[in-house]
Scaffold this motif. Structure first.
Motif, mmCIF file in Angstrom:
data_model
loop_
_atom_site.group_PDB
_atom_site.id
_atom_site.type_symbol
_atom_site.label_atom_id
_atom_site.label_comp_id
_atom_site.label_asym_id
_atom_site.label_seq_id
_atom_site.Cartn_x
_atom_site.Cartn_y
_atom_site.Cartn_z
ATOM 1 N N ASP A 15 -0.576 12.890 -5.237
ATOM 2 C CA ASP A 15 -0.239 13.540 -3.972
ATOM 3 C C ASP A 15 0.554 14.807 -4.274
ATOM 4 N N ASN A 16 0.029 15.960 -3.849
ATOM 5 C CA ASN A 16 0.727 17.231 -3.987
ATOM 6 C C ASN A 16 1.259 17.577 -2.593
ATOM 7 N N VAL A 17 2.438 17.051 -2.285
ATOM 8 C CA VAL A 17 3.013 17.187 -0.948
ATOM 9 C C VAL A 17 3.235 18.651 -0.584
ATOM 10 N N SER A 18 3.698 19.454 -1.527
ATOM 11 C CA SER A 18 4.008 20.851 -1.209
ATOM 12 C C SER A 18 2.765 21.646 -0.818
ATOM 13 N N ASP A 19 1.610 21.307 -1.374
ATOM 14 C CA ASP A 19 0.364 21.992 -1.016
ATOM 15 C C ASP A 19 -0.453 21.225 0.024
ATOM 16 N N GLU A 32 -16.544 16.701 -15.860
ATOM 17 C CA GLU A 32 -15.358 16.473 -15.046
ATOM 18 C C GLU A 32 -15.009 17.731 -14.250
ATOM 19 N N TYR A 33 -14.575 17.507 -13.013
ATOM 20 C CA TYR A 33 -14.208 18.581 -12.100
ATOM 21 C C TYR A 33 -12.872 18.244 -11.452
ATOM 22 N N GLN A 34 -12.063 19.266 -11.207
ATOM 23 C CA GLN A 34 -10.777 19.098 -10.525
ATOM 24 C C GLN A 34 -10.986 19.292 -9.028
ATOM 25 N N PHE A 35 -10.498 18.332 -8.224
ATOM 26 C CA PHE A 35 -10.642 18.386 -6.774
ATOM 27 C C PHE A 35 -9.279 18.382 -6.099
ATOM 28 N N ALA A 36 -9.214 19.001 -4.926
ATOM 29 C CA ALA A 36 -8.027 18.982 -4.073
ATOM 30 C C ALA A 36 -8.497 18.649 -2.657
ATOM 31 N N ASP A 53 1.943 8.583 2.658
ATOM 32 C CA ASP A 53 0.897 7.613 2.379
ATOM 33 C C ASP A 53 -0.453 8.263 2.072
ATOM 34 N N ALA A 54 -0.439 9.503 1.606
ATOM 35 C CA ALA A 54 -1.677 10.245 1.380
ATOM 36 C C ALA A 54 -2.569 9.566 0.340
ATOM 37 N N VAL A 55 -1.992 9.046 -0.738
ATOM 38 C CA VAL A 55 -2.798 8.382 -1.762
ATOM 39 C C VAL A 55 -3.399 7.094 -1.202
#
Length: 90
Positions: A15-19, A32-36, A53-55
């Motif tokens: 969880d990247n709360v700031s973003d 492999e790929y990075q996702f947001a 509770d985002a995760v």
């Protein structure tokens, strides 16, 4: 032709709360790929704004999220980070 399946690489969901996004590494056909995943997508699926509770929301709706992530990846496989938003839902 077999359907492509995107999977989450174990231990990469954060969880990247700031973003306001949940980040993970996904694997597709050995690459492999990075996702947001933006919080707006989690809210659209759950009906609740992520609040610590985002995760958990990510885990609960992972099938829908992975479908949306595959759609987002299809737009441009060369992105450093594939941003998955509410617009990627079917």
């Amino acid at each position: 032709m077999a359907e492509e399946t995107l999977t989450v690489v174990s231990g990469t969901v954060e969880d990247n709360v700031s973003d306001r996004q949940v980040e993970f590494v996904g694997e597709l056909d050995g690459e492999e790929y990075q996702f947001a995943v933006q919080y707006d997508l989690l809210e659209a699926l759950s009906g609740d704004v992520p609040d610590g509770d985002a995760v958990d929301l990510f885990d609960r709706y992972s099938d829908d999220i992975l479908d949306a992530a595959l759609s987002a990846l299809g737009r441009d496989m060369e992105q450093a980070v594939v941003v998955v938003s509410e617009n990627d839902l079917d």
